[in-house]
Scaffold this active site. Structure first.
Site, PDB file in Angstrom:
ATOM      1  N   THR A  43       0.821  -1.221   0.000  1.00 38.47           N
ATOM      2  CA  THR A  43       0.000   0.000   0.000  1.00 38.47           C
ATOM      3  C   THR A  43       0.847   1.259   0.000  1.00 38.47           C
ATOM      4  OG1 THR A  43      -1.809  -1.108   1.093  1.00 38.47           O
ATOM      5  CG2 THR A  43      -1.733   1.258   1.353  1.00 38.47           C
ATOM      6  N   TYR A  86      -8.236   0.502  -3.014  1.00 35.70           N
ATOM      7  CA  TYR A  86      -7.255   1.118  -3.915  1.00 35.70           C
ATOM      8  C   TYR A  86      -6.433  -0.003  -4.509  1.00 35.70           C
ATOM      9  CZ  TYR A  86      -4.756  -0.035   0.270  1.00 35.70           C
ATOM     10  OH  TYR A  86      -4.276  -0.730   1.340  1.00 35.70           O
ATOM     11  N   THR A 107       1.764  -4.431   4.108  1.00 36.72           N
ATOM     12  CA  THR A 107       1.640  -4.684   5.550  1.00 36.72           C
ATOM     13  C   THR A 107       1.112  -6.087   5.876  1.00 36.72           C
ATOM     14  OG1 THR A 107      -0.576  -3.715   5.601  1.00 36.72           O
ATOM     15  CG2 THR A 107       1.284  -2.244   6.094  1.00 36.72           C
ATOM     16  N   ASP A 108       0.508  -6.756   4.882  1.00 44.76           N
ATOM     17  CA  ASP A 108      -0.140  -8.040   5.187  1.00 44.76           C
ATOM     18  C   ASP A 108       0.829  -9.091   5.728  1.00 44.76           C
ATOM     19  OD1 ASP A 108      -2.372  -6.778   4.292  1.00 44.76           O
ATOM     20  OD2 ASP A 108      -2.762  -8.120   2.605  1.00 44.76           O
ATOM     21  N   LYS A 146       0.253  -7.638  12.519  1.00 52.46           N
ATOM     22  CA  LYS A 146      -0.852  -6.802  12.044  1.00 52.46           C
ATOM     23  C   LYS A 146      -2.137  -7.284  12.719  1.00 52.46           C
ATOM     24  CE  LYS A 146      -2.935  -5.066   7.781  1.00 52.46           C
ATOM     25  NZ  LYS A 146      -2.903  -5.052   6.306  1.00 52.46           N
ATOM     26  N   GLU A 196      -2.271 -29.546  26.987  1.00 55.49           N
ATOM     27  CA  GLU A 196      -3.487 -29.980  26.276  1.00 55.49           C
ATOM     28  C   GLU A 196      -3.311 -31.323  25.583  1.00 55.49           C
ATOM     29  OE1 GLU A 196      -6.546 -28.976  25.882  1.00 55.49           O
ATOM     30  OE2 GLU A 196      -6.600 -26.988  26.805  1.00 55.49           O
TER      31      GLU A 196
END
Ligand code: GLU
Length: 374
Positions: free
Chosen positions: A58, A72, A138-139, A211, A331
């Protein structure tokens, strides 16, 4: 590659105007004459040489209208244009741009990660390079940052940076983020702190940053807080990364040519055991099971995971909760099944660490030590 040139503000402004990128940003940088000289702020006398590597995202995006803050096209503006749109950068560092990719970061894969890392390493070896800034979507910025943090062999600052809004948007965050990233990469205080991520006035360690929101500018979080802030042209550190990175790790990007396949299988009510079989069939050497809670595994998923382990595939219990550590033998009886647990690494970060770990050993005891160490 171009040599470092001292960019004069007027020529940069003219260039920016002629490029007509439509990228607007507020004049937030201090003027050269008012440049602070406190620790953390570069002075004219020691302007650093910084290479800005463009990979897309971006921060290289453009929208149809200024009101398009979240819809965008990403990865369209070349890195040199992005640099030219922030003329304040020329006052704090000598920069040059290099376009390595022009992609959305969701398109990163092992090959691209290795290519980027090797180029960064090559540049870091050059005596006239003081630091690197990588513009990135950023992903998956958190995966790239963790990978570089574990594999680069240099104390020089490496900073990943992105933005949540394209440069064409009202309230675009890319220009200030890039300025701040160059500031951080130029600061001698950033040396030896591993790969850093700079966004939204904060400096995060590449190990922890993640993120957490699809569109807000304050999306990046580290579970234990950022390492510091960038404010008014100053880098302010408050913490240090506790886990080994860069010079202290057992990996060297220059010696890595391939990463083993590691799959992430996401758990949910009614998760299909076929997803485990598919990962095995596709050649996964390890499966990070993004389990519920403290790495809990549904009764009908235990056998498929045990069967995968019997075929030699490493099983790593992680948590999809987004925080906390997974407790070994709590667990599930990991010792009995010869399974592994993450420390606090999110599944996507555990995937990076496991891929690297498997380049060193396939011994579960050793792998567990690595998961707990980094
Ligand atoms: N999906 C794109 C990417 O990660 C755009 C998102 C962003 O950069 O904020 O590159």
């Amino acid at each position: 590659m171009k040599r470092f040139a001292r960019l004069n503000t007027l020529s940069v402004l003219l260039l920016a105007a002629s490029l007509a990128t439509g990228v607007a940003h507020a004049q937030l940088a201090p003027s050269a004459s008012a440049a602070p000289t406190q620790a953390g702020a570069p002075s004219e006398a020691r302007k650093a040489n910084i290479v800005i590597i463009g990979t897309g995202g971006t921060i290289a995006g453009a929208g149809a209208a200024a009101t398009n803050t979240a819809a965008y096209q990403s990865a369209v503006v070349p890195v040199d244009k992005i640099i030219a749109s922030v003329p304040e950068i020329a006052k704090i560092a000598n920069v040059k741009g290099e376009q390595v990719f022009q992609i959305g970061s969701e398109s990163f894969n092992n090959e691209r990660l290795l290519k980027l890392g090797k180029r960064v390493s090559e540049l870091l070896r050059q005596p006239d390079v003081d630091g690197i800034v990588i513009t990135h979507g950023t992903d998956t910025i958190e995966e790239t940052a963790y990978f570089l943090n574990l594999t680069l062999k240099s104390d020089k600052p490496v900073v990943v940076v992105g933005s949540m809004r394209p440069g064409t948007a009202l309230g675009a965050d890319g220009a200030l983020n890039l300025y701040d990233a160059v500031l951080v990469a130029s600061s001698p205080e950033s040396r030896g702190k591993g790969t850093l991520a700079v966004l939204n006035d904060e400096i995060h360690t590449g190990r922890d940053v993640t993120k957490t929101n699809t569109f807000k500018v304050e999306t990046f979080r580290s579970p234990f807080g950022p390492l510091g802030y960038v404010v008014e042209g100053r880098t302010l550190y408050f913490r240090l990364p506790a886990r080994p990175h860069t010079m202290q790790t057992e990996w060297d990007i220059d010696k890595l040519d391939k990463l083993p396949e590691v799959a992430v299988v996401y758990a949910y009510g009614n998760v299909n055991p076929a997803s485990v079989d598919a990962a095995v069939k596709n050649g996964a050497k390890a499966i990070v099971y993004a389990a519920t809670g403290n790495g809990s595994v549904g009764d009908y998923m235990v056998e498929p995971l045990k069967a995968a382990r019997a075929k030699g595939v490493q099983i790593v219990r992680a948590s999809r909760t987004g925080g906390g550590v997974v407790i070994r033998n709590a667990e599930q009886p990991d010792d009995k099944y010869d399974w592994l647990v993450t420390d606090d690494q999110l599944p996507q970060k555990a995937r990076i660490l496991m891929a690297l770990a498997l380049t060193k050993t396939n011994d579960t005891k050793e792998l567990q030590k690595i998961l707990w160490k980094y």
